[in-house]
Scaffold this motif. Structure first.
Motif, PDB file in Angstrom:
ATOM      1  N   ARG A   6       0.826  -1.203   0.000  1.00  0.00           N
ATOM      2  CA  ARG A   6       0.000   0.000   0.000  1.00  0.00           C
ATOM      3  C   ARG A   6       0.870   1.265   0.000  1.00  0.00           C
ATOM      4  O   ARG A   6       0.434   2.312  -0.468  1.00  0.00           O
ATOM      5  CB  ARG A   6      -0.887  -0.022   1.245  1.00  0.00           C
ATOM      6  N   HIS A   7       2.093   1.186   0.476  1.00  0.00           N
ATOM      7  CA  HIS A   7       2.970   2.346   0.607  1.00  0.00           C
ATOM      8  C   HIS A   7       4.027   2.456  -0.486  1.00  0.00           C
ATOM      9  O   HIS A   7       4.951   3.257  -0.373  1.00  0.00           O
ATOM     10  CB  HIS A   7       3.648   2.327   1.981  1.00  0.00           C
ATOM     11  N   VAL A   8       3.911   1.657  -1.550  1.00  0.00           N
ATOM     12  CA  VAL A   8       4.863   1.749  -2.668  1.00  0.00           C
ATOM     13  C   VAL A   8       4.784   3.151  -3.260  1.00  0.00           C
ATOM     14  O   VAL A   8       3.707   3.672  -3.525  1.00  0.00           O
ATOM     15  CB  VAL A   8       4.571   0.679  -3.736  1.00  0.00           C
ATOM     16  N   GLY A   9       5.932   3.791  -3.417  1.00  0.00           N
ATOM     17  CA  GLY A   9       6.014   5.152  -3.937  1.00  0.00           C
ATOM     18  C   GLY A   9       6.104   6.201  -2.836  1.00  0.00           C
ATOM     19  O   GLY A   9       6.423   7.350  -3.105  1.00  0.00           O
ATOM     20  N   ASN A  10       5.843   5.815  -1.593  1.00  0.00           N
ATOM     21  CA  ASN A  10       5.912   6.747  -0.472  1.00  0.00           C
ATOM     22  C   ASN A  10       7.289   6.714   0.186  1.00  0.00           C
ATOM     23  O   ASN A  10       8.021   5.729   0.083  1.00  0.00           O
ATOM     24  CB  ASN A  10       4.858   6.418   0.588  1.00  0.00           C
ATOM     25  N   ALA A  11       7.613   7.781   0.874  1.00  0.00           N
ATOM     26  CA  ALA A  11       8.874   7.851   1.609  1.00  0.00           C
ATOM     27  C   ALA A  11       8.793   6.974   2.861  1.00  0.00           C
ATOM     28  O   ALA A  11       7.783   6.984   3.558  1.00  0.00           O
ATOM     29  CB  ALA A  11       9.166   9.289   1.999  1.00  0.00           C
ATOM     30  N   HIS A  22      17.920   3.733   7.320  1.00  0.00           N
ATOM     31  CA  HIS A  22      17.983   3.932   5.875  1.00  0.00           C
ATOM     32  C   HIS A  22      16.703   4.636   5.457  1.00  0.00           C
ATOM     33  O   HIS A  22      15.610   4.205   5.813  1.00  0.00           O
ATOM     34  CB  HIS A  22      18.101   2.599   5.142  1.00  0.00           C
ATOM     35  N   ARG A  23      16.843   5.727   4.699  1.00  0.00           N
ATOM     36  CA  ARG A  23      15.688   6.493   4.241  1.00  0.00           C
ATOM     37  C   ARG A  23      15.603   6.426   2.724  1.00  0.00           C
ATOM     38  O   ARG A  23      16.620   6.428   2.042  1.00  0.00           O
ATOM     39  CB  ARG A  23      15.812   7.946   4.673  1.00  0.00           C
ATOM     40  N   GLY A  24      14.383   6.399   2.211  1.00  0.00           N
ATOM     41  CA  GLY A  24      14.187   6.398   0.771  1.00  0.00           C
ATOM     42  C   GLY A  24      12.722   6.245   0.419  1.00  0.00           C
ATOM     43  O   GLY A  24      11.849   6.326   1.272  1.00  0.00           O
ATOM     44  N   ARG A  25      12.494   6.017  -0.862  1.00  0.00           N
ATOM     45  CA  ARG A  25      11.139   5.823  -1.371  1.00  0.00           C
ATOM     46  C   ARG A  25      10.945   4.343  -1.651  1.00  0.00           C
ATOM     47  O   ARG A  25      11.789   3.708  -2.302  1.00  0.00           O
ATOM     48  CB  ARG A  25      10.970   6.648  -2.644  1.00  0.00           C
ATOM     49  N   LEU A  26       9.855   3.782  -1.171  1.00  0.00           N
ATOM     50  CA  LEU A  26       9.586   2.357  -1.352  1.00  0.00           C
ATOM     51  C   LEU A  26       9.312   2.083  -2.821  1.00  0.00           C
ATOM     52  O   LEU A  26       8.373   2.622  -3.397  1.00  0.00           O
ATOM     53  CB  LEU A  26       8.390   1.943  -0.490  1.00  0.00           C
ATOM     54  N   ALA A  27      10.153   1.255  -3.441  1.00  0.00           N
ATOM     55  CA  ALA A  27      10.046   0.977  -4.875  1.00  0.00           C
ATOM     56  C   ALA A  27       9.313  -0.317  -5.163  1.00  0.00           C
ATOM     57  O   ALA A  27       8.713  -0.466  -6.224  1.00  0.00           O
ATOM     58  CB  ALA A  27      11.428   0.931  -5.505  1.00  0.00           C
ATOM     59  N   GLY A  28       9.350  -1.279  -4.265  1.00  0.00           N
ATOM     60  CA  GLY A  28       8.687  -2.549  -4.514  1.00  0.00           C
ATOM     61  C   GLY A  28       8.834  -3.507  -3.352  1.00  0.00           C
ATOM     62  O   GLY A  28       9.665  -3.315  -2.473  1.00  0.00           O
ATOM     63  N   VAL A  29       7.980  -4.536  -3.380  1.00  0.00           N
ATOM     64  CA  VAL A  29       7.982  -5.554  -2.335  1.00  0.00           C
ATOM     65  C   VAL A  29       8.049  -6.912  -2.996  1.00  0.00           C
ATOM     66  O   VAL A  29       7.278  -7.205  -3.904  1.00  0.00           O
ATOM     67  CB  VAL A  29       6.708  -5.459  -1.461  1.00  0.00           C
ATOM     68  N   ASP A  30       8.986  -7.739  -2.581  1.00  0.00           N
ATOM     69  CA  ASP A  30       9.098  -9.119  -3.036  1.00  0.00           C
ATOM     70  C   ASP A  30       8.762  -9.987  -1.826  1.00  0.00           C
ATOM     71  O   ASP A  30       9.627 -10.181  -0.955  1.00  0.00           O
ATOM     72  CB  ASP A  30      10.509  -9.382  -3.545  1.00  0.00           C
ATOM     73  N   PRO A  31       7.519 -10.490  -1.717  1.00  0.00           N
ATOM     74  CA  PRO A  31       7.055 -11.125  -0.478  1.00  0.00           C
ATOM     75  C   PRO A  31       7.968 -12.182   0.135  1.00  0.00           C
ATOM     76  O   PRO A  31       8.179 -12.156   1.337  1.00  0.00           O
ATOM     77  CB  PRO A  31       5.697 -11.709  -0.871  1.00  0.00           C
ATOM     78  N   ILE A  35      12.287  -6.066   0.556  1.00  0.00           N
ATOM     79  CA  ILE A  35      11.760  -4.864  -0.088  1.00  0.00           C
ATOM     80  C   ILE A  35      12.879  -4.098  -0.779  1.00  0.00           C
ATOM     81  O   ILE A  35      14.052  -4.258  -0.453  1.00  0.00           O
ATOM     82  CB  ILE A  35      11.021  -3.945   0.907  1.00  0.00           C
ATOM     83  N   ILE A  36      12.495  -3.252  -1.729  1.00  0.00           N
ATOM     84  CA  ILE A  36      13.439  -2.443  -2.490  1.00  0.00           C
ATOM     85  C   ILE A  36      13.076  -0.987  -2.263  1.00  0.00           C
ATOM     86  O   ILE A  36      11.899  -0.617  -2.371  1.00  0.00           O
ATOM     87  CB  ILE A  36      13.363  -2.775  -3.986  1.00  0.00           C
ATOM     88  N   ILE A  37      14.082  -0.165  -1.942  1.00  0.00           N
ATOM     89  CA  ILE A  37      13.848   1.269  -1.827  1.00  0.00           C
ATOM     90  C   ILE A  37      14.789   1.999  -2.781  1.00  0.00           C
ATOM     91  O   ILE A  37      15.803   1.447  -3.209  1.00  0.00           O
ATOM     92  CB  ILE A  37      14.048   1.803  -0.391  1.00  0.00           C
ATOM     93  N   ILE A  38      14.426   3.220  -3.121  1.00  0.00           N
ATOM     94  CA  ILE A  38      15.289   4.107  -3.895  1.00  0.00           C
ATOM     95  C   ILE A  38      15.764   5.177  -2.933  1.00  0.00           C
ATOM     96  O   ILE A  38      14.953   5.906  -2.356  1.00  0.00           O
ATOM     97  CB  ILE A  38      14.536   4.722  -5.083  1.00  0.00           C
TER      98      ILE A  38
END
Length: 64
Positions: A6-11, A22-31, A35-38
């Motif tokens: 639900r928070h993909v794309g959010n900080a 670690h701070r960033g934008r949530l880019a994706g979730v691999d269950p 998770i991947i952040i930018i």
């Protein structure tokens, strides 16, 4: 995992088991894996669920 998707794309802020933040934008979730952040430099960073202690949104809401 729907709470994270639900928070993909959010900080987000990730606190690792070693205490690092670690701070960033949530880019994706691999269950099954993690998770991947930018980050602020535009790099994609992968964090396994084994490493993650907590995930927060910048509003201070804990989502994992």
């Amino acid at each position: 995992m729907p709470r994270l998707r639900r928070h993909v794309g959010n900080a987000v802020i990730i606190r690792g088991r070693d205490g690092r933040i670690h701070r960033g934008r949530l880019a994706g979730v691999d269950p099954p894996r993690g998770i991947i952040i930018i980050d602020g430099f535009g790099r994609r960073r992968f964090f396994s669920f084994f490493f993650i202690a907590a995930v927060f949104t910048f509003g201070g809401i804990r989502i994992f």
